[in-house]
Design a protein around this motif. Structure first.
Motif, mmCIF file in Angstrom:
data_model
loop_
_atom_site.group_PDB
_atom_site.id
_atom_site.type_symbol
_atom_site.label_atom_id
_atom_site.label_comp_id
_atom_site.label_asym_id
_atom_site.label_seq_id
_atom_site.Cartn_x
_atom_site.Cartn_y
_atom_site.Cartn_z
ATOM 1 N N TYR A 1 -8.385 28.611 38.789
ATOM 2 C CA TYR A 1 -7.276 29.527 38.508
ATOM 3 C C TYR A 1 -6.412 29.054 37.341
ATOM 4 O O TYR A 1 -5.876 29.877 36.591
ATOM 5 N N GLU A 2 -6.311 27.767 37.172
ATOM 6 C CA GLU A 2 -5.594 27.253 36.003
ATOM 7 C C GLU A 2 -6.338 27.644 34.732
ATOM 8 O O GLU A 2 -5.731 28.038 33.726
ATOM 9 N N GLY A 3 -7.667 27.559 34.777
ATOM 10 C CA GLY A 3 -8.475 27.956 33.634
ATOM 11 C C GLY A 3 -8.342 29.439 33.333
ATOM 12 O O GLY A 3 -8.285 29.847 32.167
ATOM 13 N N MET A 4 -8.261 30.265 34.369
ATOM 14 C CA MET A 4 -8.093 31.710 34.174
ATOM 15 C C MET A 4 -6.759 32.022 33.516
ATOM 16 O O MET A 4 -6.669 32.909 32.658
ATOM 17 N N THR A 5 -5.725 31.300 33.900
ATOM 18 C CA THR A 5 -4.409 31.490 33.271
ATOM 19 C C THR A 5 -4.464 31.106 31.800
ATOM 20 O O THR A 5 -3.894 31.800 30.936
ATOM 21 N N THR A 6 -5.160 30.017 31.494
ATOM 22 C CA THR A 6 -5.301 29.586 30.100
ATOM 23 C C THR A 6 -6.059 30.624 29.278
ATOM 24 O O THR A 6 -5.710 30.900 28.119
ATOM 25 N N ILE A 7 -7.090 31.225 29.865
ATOM 26 C CA ILE A 7 -7.854 32.273 29.174
ATOM 27 C C ILE A 7 -6.971 33.496 28.928
ATOM 28 O O ILE A 7 -6.981 34.082 27.840
ATOM 29 N N SER A 8 -6.191 33.881 29.926
ATOM 30 C CA SER A 8 -5.281 35.018 29.782
ATOM 31 C C SER A 8 -4.280 34.758 28.657
ATOM 32 O O SER A 8 -4.022 35.642 27.820
ATOM 33 N N ASN A 9 -3.731 33.559 28.613
ATOM 34 C CA ASN A 9 -2.780 33.213 27.546
ATOM 35 C C ASN A 9 -3.445 33.274 26.166
ATOM 36 O O ASN A 9 -2.839 33.725 25.185
ATOM 37 N N TYR A 10 -4.682 32.819 26.103
ATOM 38 C CA TYR A 10 -5.432 32.813 24.842
ATOM 39 C C TYR A 10 -5.677 34.240 24.350
ATOM 40 O O TYR A 10 -5.464 34.556 23.168
ATOM 41 N N ILE A 11 -6.118 35.108 25.250
ATOM 42 C CA ILE A 11 -6.357 36.502 24.870
ATOM 43 C C ILE A 11 -5.060 37.154 24.393
ATOM 44 O O ILE A 11 -5.052 37.902 23.404
ATOM 45 N N PHE A 12 -3.968 36.858 25.070
ATOM 46 C CA PHE A 12 -2.671 37.398 24.658
ATOM 47 C C PHE A 12 -2.311 36.946 23.241
ATOM 48 O O PHE A 12 -1.826 37.735 22.429
ATOM 49 N N GLU A 13 -2.567 35.682 22.925
ATOM 50 C CA GLU A 13 -2.270 35.173 21.579
ATOM 51 C C GLU A 13 -3.133 35.858 20.517
ATOM 52 O O GLU A 13 -2.661 36.162 19.411
ATOM 53 N N VAL A 14 -4.390 36.110 20.845
ATOM 54 C CA VAL A 14 -5.282 36.808 19.912
ATOM 55 C C VAL A 14 -4.778 38.231 19.665
ATOM 56 O O VAL A 14 -4.706 38.700 18.519
ATOM 57 N N ILE A 15 -4.409 38.926 20.748
ATOM 58 C CA ILE A 15 -3.869 40.285 20.615
ATOM 59 C C ILE A 15 -2.592 40.270 19.785
ATOM 60 O O ILE A 15 -2.379 41.142 18.922
ATOM 61 N N SER A 16 -1.754 39.284 20.017
ATOM 62 C CA SER A 16 -0.490 39.181 19.277
ATOM 63 C C SER A 16 -0.730 39.001 17.791
ATOM 64 O O SER A 16 -0.043 39.605 16.953
ATOM 65 N N ASP A 17 -1.714 38.173 17.447
ATOM 66 C CA ASP A 17 -2.027 37.934 16.045
ATOM 67 C C ASP A 17 -2.521 39.213 15.368
ATOM 68 O O ASP A 17 -2.189 39.488 14.211
ATOM 69 N N LEU A 18 -3.295 39.999 16.098
ATOM 70 C CA LEU A 18 -3.884 41.213 15.532
ATOM 71 C C LEU A 18 -2.934 42.403 15.552
ATOM 72 O O LEU A 18 -3.265 43.472 15.036
ATOM 73 N N ASP A 19 -1.750 42.220 16.107
ATOM 74 C CA ASP A 19 -0.839 43.350 16.349
ATOM 75 C C ASP A 19 -0.475 44.104 15.077
ATOM 76 O O ASP A 19 -0.365 45.328 15.086
ATOM 77 N N ASN A 20 -0.292 43.395 13.987
ATOM 78 C CA ASN A 20 0.145 44.037 12.738
ATOM 79 C C ASN A 20 -0.991 44.253 11.736
ATOM 80 O O ASN A 20 -0.741 44.472 10.554
ATOM 81 N N ASN A 21 -2.223 44.180 12.224
ATOM 82 C CA ASN A 21 -3.371 44.315 11.315
ATOM 83 C C ASN A 21 -3.896 45.737 11.208
ATOM 84 O O ASN A 21 -4.908 45.966 10.546
ATOM 85 N N GLY A 22 -3.226 46.671 11.854
ATOM 86 C CA GLY A 22 -3.700 48.044 11.802
ATOM 87 C C GLY A 22 -4.992 48.218 12.566
ATOM 88 O O GLY A 22 -5.351 47.405 13.424
ATOM 89 N N LYS A 23 -5.729 49.266 12.236
ATOM 90 C CA LYS A 23 -7.000 49.536 12.924
ATOM 91 C C LYS A 23 -8.097 48.660 12.318
ATOM 92 O O LYS A 23 -8.318 48.664 11.107
ATOM 93 N N LEU A 24 -8.753 47.886 13.147
ATOM 94 C CA LEU A 24 -9.765 46.952 12.660
ATOM 95 C C LEU A 24 -11.012 47.696 12.201
ATOM 96 O O LEU A 24 -11.467 48.638 12.861
ATOM 97 N N PRO A 25 -11.597 47.293 11.092
ATOM 98 C CA PRO A 25 -12.852 47.903 10.652
ATOM 99 C C PRO A 25 -13.999 47.474 11.557
ATOM 100 O O PRO A 25 -14.049 46.328 12.024
#
Length: 407
Positions: free
Chosen positions: A286-310
Motif C-alpha cells: 500500500y505504501e508503494g501504491m501511494t507512491t505510484i499515485s503521487n507519481y501519476i499526479f506529478e506527471v499530470i501536473s507537468d502536462l497540465d499546461n501543454n495543451g492537447k498532446l499530439p
C-alpha cells in the motif's frame, strides 16, 4: 458466516457518503472490492454489480458528476465469444445467453477544452472463469491486485485532482468486461458519453499493487506522444522505470490507443498469485501504491499546461511475439532487465517444477540457444513441441545449474 459478511458489506456501502469520503484509504477500497462477499466480481454477476454500486457511491462522495447513460452507469449487453477471433456482438436479445456489464463513469468538470481519461477495470474472474490459472477446487478469485489496486489508485487520484490542474477536465472510468476481452473500454470508445475528439490522453492502471523491493515500475505507451517519456523521467525519484513504447497491450488503454488517443499504462508486474484465488488484499504494497499515485499526479501536473498532446502511432510489439505449442510452466518476471529470463513463479506439475527449477532462477540457455531477454526466451521456446526433451541452464544466485526438460 456468509450472511454476516454480506451485512458488513452493505453497512460499508451505506457508510460511503461525502462526509466520510476523505477517511477512505487506498487500503480500504482494495479491502472492500476484494472481499469474499463480492465473489470475484465476474462481469454481469451480483458481485460485480455490487462493486459498481460501491464505486458509484465513492464517485458521488468525491463530488464527481454522473457521466454514464444511466447516472454513473453505462450498461452494455453482449453475447460471449465462442472463439477468440470472433467479434463480440453488443446488440443481442434478452434470453439469448447475454451478459450485461456495467462501466462506472464520473466527471470532474473544470470547464476546459479537453478531457483526460483516468481508468482501471474492476471486473475479475469470479469463481475461476476462463483465464484462471488455479488448479483445484472451485474458489473465489478476489483479484486484489487485478484490479482492485487500479481502482483504489484511481479513486485516490480523484481526491488529488479536485481543484488542481484545471486546464483539463477529468473523466474517471471503472471498466467492466476487461477480463473477457477489453469489452467495457471498447464499448465506451464506440459509444462515448463525451466527445472523443476532445480526449487529451488516457491513463490506465492495471495491477499496480505489488511494487517490489527494487521499486520496478513498468509504463507502457510512452511512444504514443513525443513528450511522455521526457515527462516520466523528469519526475522519477522513486522507481526503476521500465518504459515500453507500444500503445497496444492486454489492458484497457489499447481501446483508446486504437482511437488515436495517447495512452500511459502503469503496471507493477505479474506474480505467483496472478489469476489465482490467492490474489488477496493483505499481499499488496500500500505504501508503494501511494507512491505510484503521487507519481501519476506529478506527471499530470507537468502536462497540465501543454495543451492537447499530439498522438503518435507505435509499433505493435505483440505482433512480434512468437506462438508456442509448449511451455516451461513458469511465470516470467516481466520487470527483469538483466541478462536472461528470471522466473517469478513455478506452476505445479509442469516441466520446470519437474526439472527442479526455482523462483528467482535466471534462464540463460535453453537447448542450444542463449537466452538474453524475454523475447529471445519466447523465440527459442516456440521451436519446441510436446514430447521434445532438452536442457536448460539457469543462474541461481551466481551458480550455473543445468537441468533436463521434458515438454
Amino acid at each position: 458466516m456468509k450472511h454476516s459478511i454480506l451485512v458488513f458489506f452493505l453497512l460499508i456501502l451505506a457508510a460511503c457518503k461525502s462526509e466520510v469520503s476523505k477517511l477512505v484509504s487506498i487500503e480500504d477500497d482494495v479491502t472492500f472490492l476484494s472481499a469474499d462477499a463480492l465473489e470475484g466480481r465476474q462481469t454481469g454477476t451480483k458481485g460485480e454489480k455490487a462493486a459498481a454500486e460501491y464505486i458509484a457511491k465513492r464517485f458521488k462522495s468525491l463530488g464527481l458528476e454522473e457521466k454514464g447513460t444511466n447516472g454513473y452507469f453505462q450498461e452494455f449487453s453482449f453475447k460471449p465469444k465462442t472463439n477468440p477471433h470472433q467479434k463480440v456482438n453488443y446488440t443481442v436479445k434478452e434470453g439469448d445467453g447475454t451478459i450485461t456489464g456495467t462501466n462506472v463513469i464520473g466527471f470532474l468538470n473544470n470547464n476546459a477544452e479537453n478531457t483526460i481519461v483516468i481508468g482501471a477495470h474492476y471486473d475479475h474472474l469470479g469463481y475461476g472463469a476462463e483465464g484462471s490459472l488455479h488448479r483445484g477446487e472451485k474458489a473465489i478469485h478476489n483479484g486484489a491486485d487485478d484490479n482492485a489496486s487500479g481502482i483504489a489508485v484511481m479513486l485516490n487520484l480523484v481526491e488529488k485532482l479536485k481543484d488542481k490542474n484545471t486546464s483539463n477536465n477529468y473523466l474517471f472510468m471503472a471498466f467492466s468486461g476487461e477480463e473477457m476481452g477489453l469489452l467495457g473500454s471498447n464499448y465506451f470508445v464506440k459509444n462515448a458519453t463525451i466527445d472523443t475528439q476532445k480526449i487529451n490522453y488516457m491513463i490506465n492502471m492495471d495491477m499496480v499493487g505489488r511494487l517490489k523491493a527494487d521499486s520496478t515500475l513498468a509504463v507502457y505507451g510512452v511512444g504514443t506522444s513525443p513528450i511522455l517519456k521526457q515527462t516520466l523521467n523528469a519526475h522519477n525519484n522513486n522507481f526503476k522505470l521500465i518504459q515500453k513504447e507500444s500503445g497496444i497491450g492486454p489492458s484497457d488503454h489499447t481501446s483508446f490507443y486504437n482511437a488515436d488517443i495517447p495512452v500511459l499504462h502503469f503496471f507493477t508486474g505479474q506474480h505467483e498469485d496472478y489469476h489465482k484465488p490467492t490474489d488477496d488484499f493483505e499481499k499488496l504494497n500500500y505504501e508503494g501504491m501511494t507512491t505510484i499515485s503521487n507519481y501519476i499526479f506529478e506527471v499530470i501536473s507537468d502536462l497540465d499546461n501543454n495543451g492537447k498532446l499530439p498522438f503518435r502511432k507505435t509499433k505493435n510489439e505483440s505482433e512480434e511475439t512468437p506462438r508456442f505449442k509448449v511451455g516451461l510452466g513458469v511465470i516470467p518476471d516481466y520487470m527483469f532487465d538483466g541478462k536472461g529470463m528470471r522466473i517469478d513463479g513455478i506452476s505445479e506439475d509442469k516441466p520446470a517444477q519437474k526439472a527442479g527449477l526455482q523462483k528467482g532462477d535466471i534462464v540463460i540457455k535453453l537447448g542450444d540457444s542463449t537466452v538474453t531477454d524475454m523475447m529471445s526466451y519466447m523465440k527459442v521456446l516456440s521451436t519446441f513441441k510436446e514430447g521434445n526433451t532438452t536442457t536448460v541452464i539457469v543462474d541461481r544466485n551466481g551458480k550455473m545449474i543445468q537441468a533436463n526438460i521434458e515438454f
